[in-house]
Design a protein around this motif. Structure first.
Motif, mmCIF file in Angstrom:
data_model
loop_
_atom_site.group_PDB
_atom_site.id
_atom_site.type_symbol
_atom_site.label_atom_id
_atom_site.label_comp_id
_atom_site.label_asym_id
_atom_site.label_seq_id
_atom_site.Cartn_x
_atom_site.Cartn_y
_atom_site.Cartn_z
ATOM 1 N N THR A 1 -10.374 -19.816 -3.931
ATOM 2 C CA THR A 1 -9.561 -18.625 -3.712
ATOM 3 C C THR A 1 -8.236 -18.768 -4.453
ATOM 4 O OG1 THR A 1 -10.614 -18.310 -1.575
ATOM 5 C CG2 THR A 1 -8.521 -17.183 -1.904
ATOM 6 N N THR B 1 -11.447 -14.611 0.000
ATOM 7 C CA THR B 1 -11.240 -13.506 -0.934
ATOM 8 C C THR B 1 -11.340 -14.031 -2.363
ATOM 9 O OG1 THR B 1 -8.851 -13.913 -0.858
ATOM 10 C CG2 THR B 1 -9.721 -12.258 0.660
ATOM 11 N N GLY C 1 -15.522 -11.737 -2.849
ATOM 12 C CA GLY C 1 -15.378 -12.912 -2.000
ATOM 13 C C GLY C 1 -16.708 -13.392 -1.463
#
Length: 175
Positions: free
Chosen positions: A89, A113, A167
Motif C-alpha cells: 500500500t 487500498t 485494493g
C-alpha cells in the motif's frame, strides 16, 4: 541488530514451511478471543504503518465468542497478512482488519487500498515464492504459504479477493 533479527525470522519462516509440508506444524488449540489477537497484531504493526504513513485500523467486536486457535500462530498469520498489505500500500493508504461470524465460522479479513493483484496472479499468491511482478521483489518470501499452512492446520480456509487499482482483501476462517 535488526538485520540479524530479520535473518532469524526468515530462517524460522523457512523451517515453518518445511514443517507445514511434512504435516509437522505444532498447533496448540485453546479457546481465545479473536479481538485480543487482532489487538495484539495491530499494536505490533502500528509503528510500521506509521513509518509508511498508512492508517492501520481494526474493527473489533469484543463480544465475539472465543474461538479454538493457537494464538501465537494466528498472530503470525495476521502479522504476515497485515505486513504484506503495508508493503504493497502506498503512503497515505489504509489497511483495515475485521473479524465477523459468517456461516458458523469466524472470518478474519485484511483489506488494503494497495494496487490490487491481477486476476491471473491470484491462483499463485499462496505459492511458495510469489512476487507481484519481475521487477518487484516485495512479494517474495514464504509468508503466504505459511499463512495457508497455519490456517489449514486449524481446519480453516484462506482466500484472496482483489481488484486492480482498488485494493486487496485477504480472508481466512477458523471453524
Amino acid at each position: 541488530g535488526r538485520a540479524a533479527e530479520r535473518m532469524h525470522g526468515l530462517i524460522e519462516d523457512l523451517l515453518d514451511v518445511t514443517r507445514i509440508q511434512s504435516g509437522k506444524l505444532r498447533i496448540d488449540l485453546a479457546p481465545h478471543s479473536p479481538s485480543v489477537v487482532i489487538s495484539e497484531a495491530i499494536a505490533m504493526l502500528t509503528p510500521l504503518a506509521g513509518a509508511r504513513n498508512i492508517v492501520l485500523t481494526a474493527e473489533i467486536d469484543r463480544s465475539q465468542p472465543p474461538v479454538l486457535m493457537d494464538p501465537t500462530r494466528i498472530l503470525q498469520v495476521l502479522s504476515n497478512l497485515v505486513g504484506n498489505s503495508l508493503k504493497f500500500t502506498s503512503e497515505g493508504g489504509r489497511v483495515r482488519v475485521t473479524c465477523a461470524r459468517v456461516d458458523g465460522e469466524m472470518r478474519f479479513s485484511v483489506t488494503d487500498t494497495g494496487p490490487g493483484i491481477p486476476p491471473d496472479q491470484i491462483p499463485h499468491v499462496f505459492g511458495r515464492l510469489w512476487q507481484a511482478s519481475d521487477g518487484d521483489r516485495r512479494g517474495i518470501g514464504p509468508g503466504l504459504s505459511i499463512v495457508r499452512g497455519i490456517v489449514e492446520a486449524h481446519h480453516g480456509r484462506v482466500w484472496v479477493e482483489s481488484e486492480v487499482g482498488k485494493g486487496t482483501t485477504f480472508h481466512f476462517t477458523l471453524p
